[in-house]
Design a protein around this motif. Structure first.
Motif, PDB file in Angstrom:
ATOM      1  N   ALA A 266       0.815  -1.221   0.000  1.00  0.00           N
ATOM      2  CA  ALA A 266       0.000   0.000   0.000  1.00  0.00           C
ATOM      3  C   ALA A 266       0.846   1.267   0.000  1.00  0.00           C
ATOM      4  O   ALA A 266       0.481   2.260  -0.629  1.00  0.00           O
ATOM      5  N   VAL A 267       1.969   1.240   0.709  1.00  0.00           N
ATOM      6  CA  VAL A 267       2.823   2.436   0.793  1.00  0.00           C
ATOM      7  C   VAL A 267       4.056   2.329  -0.105  1.00  0.00           C
ATOM      8  O   VAL A 267       4.935   3.175  -0.057  1.00  0.00           O
ATOM      9  N   GLU A 268       4.086   1.279  -0.916  1.00  0.00           N
ATOM     10  CA  GLU A 268       5.184   1.031  -1.857  1.00  0.00           C
ATOM     11  C   GLU A 268       6.543   1.020  -1.173  1.00  0.00           C
ATOM     12  O   GLU A 268       7.492   1.657  -1.619  1.00  0.00           O
ATOM     13  N   GLU A 269       6.617   0.278  -0.063  1.00  0.00           N
ATOM     14  CA  GLU A 269       7.859   0.149   0.703  1.00  0.00           C
ATOM     15  C   GLU A 269       8.379  -1.283   0.674  1.00  0.00           C
ATOM     16  O   GLU A 269       8.887  -1.782   1.666  1.00  0.00           O
ATOM     17  N   HIS A 270       8.242  -1.913  -0.463  1.00  0.00           N
ATOM     18  CA  HIS A 270       8.740  -3.282  -0.609  1.00  0.00           C
ATOM     19  C   HIS A 270       9.796  -3.312  -1.704  1.00  0.00           C
ATOM     20  O   HIS A 270       9.838  -2.444  -2.565  1.00  0.00           O
ATOM     21  N   GLN A 271      10.632  -4.303  -1.635  1.00  0.00           N
ATOM     22  CA  GLN A 271      11.624  -4.503  -2.680  1.00  0.00           C
ATOM     23  C   GLN A 271      10.958  -5.284  -3.809  1.00  0.00           C
ATOM     24  O   GLN A 271      10.040  -6.064  -3.573  1.00  0.00           O
ATOM     25  N   GLU A 272      11.414  -5.073  -5.012  1.00  0.00           N
ATOM     26  CA  GLU A 272      10.865  -5.778  -6.174  1.00  0.00           C
ATOM     27  C   GLU A 272      11.889  -6.801  -6.655  1.00  0.00           C
ATOM     28  O   GLU A 272      13.085  -6.523  -6.686  1.00  0.00           O
ATOM     29  N   MET A 273      11.404  -7.962  -7.020  1.00  0.00           N
ATOM     30  CA  MET A 273      12.266  -9.009  -7.544  1.00  0.00           C
ATOM     31  C   MET A 273      11.529  -9.665  -8.704  1.00  0.00           C
ATOM     32  O   MET A 273      10.373 -10.061  -8.559  1.00  0.00           O
ATOM     33  N   GLU A 274      12.167  -9.750  -9.862  1.00  0.00           N
ATOM     34  CA  GLU A 274      11.534 -10.391 -11.007  1.00  0.00           C
ATOM     35  C   GLU A 274      12.214 -11.724 -11.275  1.00  0.00           C
ATOM     36  O   GLU A 274      13.441 -11.820 -11.253  1.00  0.00           O
ATOM     37  N   VAL A 275      11.388 -12.745 -11.484  1.00  0.00           N
ATOM     38  CA  VAL A 275      11.877 -14.083 -11.805  1.00  0.00           C
ATOM     39  C   VAL A 275      11.095 -14.582 -13.012  1.00  0.00           C
ATOM     40  O   VAL A 275      10.086 -13.975 -13.403  1.00  0.00           O
ATOM     41  N   THR A 276      11.537 -15.673 -13.581  1.00  0.00           N
ATOM     42  CA  THR A 276      10.767 -16.257 -14.680  1.00  0.00           C
ATOM     43  C   THR A 276       9.530 -16.936 -14.090  1.00  0.00           C
ATOM     44  O   THR A 276       9.491 -17.264 -12.906  1.00  0.00           O
ATOM     45  N   ASP A 277       8.546 -17.151 -14.928  1.00  0.00           N
ATOM     46  CA  ASP A 277       7.352 -17.872 -14.479  1.00  0.00           C
ATOM     47  C   ASP A 277       7.712 -19.274 -13.992  1.00  0.00           C
ATOM     48  O   ASP A 277       7.113 -19.773 -13.042  1.00  0.00           O
ATOM     49  N   GLU A 278       8.704 -19.872 -14.618  1.00  0.00           N
ATOM     50  CA  GLU A 278       9.144 -21.203 -14.201  1.00  0.00           C
ATOM     51  C   GLU A 278       9.720 -21.162 -12.779  1.00  0.00           C
ATOM     52  O   GLU A 278       9.426 -22.033 -11.957  1.00  0.00           O
ATOM     53  N   GLU A 279      10.513 -20.136 -12.493  1.00  0.00           N
ATOM     54  CA  GLU A 279      11.071 -19.989 -11.127  1.00  0.00           C
ATOM     55  C   GLU A 279       9.959 -19.734 -10.113  1.00  0.00           C
ATOM     56  O   GLU A 279      10.001 -20.262  -8.985  1.00  0.00           O
ATOM     57  N   LEU A 280       8.987 -18.937 -10.488  1.00  0.00           N
ATOM     58  CA  LEU A 280       7.852 -18.667  -9.605  1.00  0.00           C
ATOM     59  C   LEU A 280       7.079 -19.962  -9.328  1.00  0.00           C
ATOM     60  O   LEU A 280       6.709 -20.241  -8.189  1.00  0.00           O
ATOM     61  N   ALA A 281       6.862 -20.747 -10.370  1.00  0.00           N
ATOM     62  CA  ALA A 281       6.172 -22.028 -10.208  1.00  0.00           C
ATOM     63  C   ALA A 281       6.955 -22.951  -9.283  1.00  0.00           C
ATOM     64  O   ALA A 281       6.367 -23.656  -8.445  1.00  0.00           O
ATOM     65  N   HIS A 282       8.269 -22.931  -9.389  1.00  0.00           N
ATOM     66  CA  HIS A 282       9.105 -23.749  -8.517  1.00  0.00           C
ATOM     67  C   HIS A 282       8.960 -23.313  -7.057  1.00  0.00           C
ATOM     68  O   HIS A 282       8.896 -24.157  -6.155  1.00  0.00           O
ATOM     69  N   MET A 283       8.887 -22.006  -6.816  1.00  0.00           N
ATOM     70  CA  MET A 283       8.679 -21.495  -5.466  1.00  0.00           C
ATOM     71  C   MET A 283       7.339 -22.000  -4.913  1.00  0.00           C
ATOM     72  O   MET A 283       7.239 -22.409  -3.759  1.00  0.00           O
ATOM     73  N   LEU A 284       6.316 -21.959  -5.754  1.00  0.00           N
ATOM     74  CA  LEU A 284       4.988 -22.381  -5.323  1.00  0.00           C
ATOM     75  C   LEU A 284       4.911 -23.894  -5.112  1.00  0.00           C
ATOM     76  O   LEU A 284       4.156 -24.359  -4.264  1.00  0.00           O
ATOM     77  N   ALA A 285       5.695 -24.625  -5.854  1.00  0.00           N
ATOM     78  CA  ALA A 285       5.692 -26.086  -5.720  1.00  0.00           C
ATOM     79  C   ALA A 285       6.196 -26.526  -4.354  1.00  0.00           C
ATOM     80  O   ALA A 285       5.875 -27.618  -3.891  1.00  0.00           O
ATOM     81  N   LYS A 286       6.941 -25.665  -3.680  1.00  0.00           N
ATOM     82  CA  LYS A 286       7.480 -25.997  -2.355  1.00  0.00           C
ATOM     83  C   LYS A 286       6.428 -25.895  -1.261  1.00  0.00           C
ATOM     84  O   LYS A 286       6.675 -26.264  -0.127  1.00  0.00           O
ATOM     85  N   LEU A 287       5.254 -25.343  -1.597  1.00  0.00           N
ATOM     86  CA  LEU A 287       4.173 -25.249  -0.600  1.00  0.00           C
ATOM     87  C   LEU A 287       3.772 -26.640  -0.265  1.00  0.00           C
ATOM     88  O   LEU A 287       3.305 -27.183   0.495  1.00  0.00           O
TER      89      LEU A 287
END
Length: 136
Positions: A115-136
């Motif tokens: 909301a206050v735009e106080e976060h860091q931004e990180m871009e990854v490939t969709d494949e890397e994002l899917a890998h992160m989610l697969a760890k759930l």
């Protein structure tokens, strides 16, 4: 969901929208959120102040999630969808299991940081994002 919970979440959503529109959280906003979320809101502010929130966005889809630092000495990062899920112990124990909280401090930190735009931004490939989610 009880009527009280529904009302609390509606009030919180309105406050988040006001914060996002203003680009900052006033003392009044924080006071309302603290009333709704208690000590978790104070802890969330500390996480945001310490720059402990990262938004991870997959390319080219634009889908995103948040990684939020914990407060323990191990400084674990929790995968978080602010309005739905956090991988921390408190989320599953206090929110899902016992229904004692509306959300955890990591979810609050992610919402506040966004909301206050106080976060860091990180871009990854969709494949890397899917890998992160697969760890759930």
């Amino acid at each position: 969901m009880s009527a009280t919970t529904s009302i609390s979440l509606a009030v919180a959503d309105a406050v988040w929208e006001e914060i996002k529109s203003a680009g900052r959280a006033s003392d009044e906003h924080l006071s309302i959120l603290e009333t709704l979320f208690g000590k978790n809101m104070l802890r969330a502010c500390k996480i945001v102040d310490e720059r402990g929130v990262r938004r991870v966005t997959g390319a080219p889809s634009g889908r995103s999630l948040f990684l939020v630092m914990g407060e323990s000495k191990r400084k674990e990062e929790y995968l978080c969808f602010p309005e739905h899920l956090c991988t921390c112990y408190s989320f599953f124990y206090d929110i899902v299991g016992r229904g004692e909280q509306l959300c955890c401090k990591h979810q609050l930190a992610a919402r506040l940081a966004e909301a206050v735009e106080e976060h860091q931004e990180m871009e990854v490939t969709d494949e890397e994002l899917a890998h992160m989610l697969a760890k759930l």
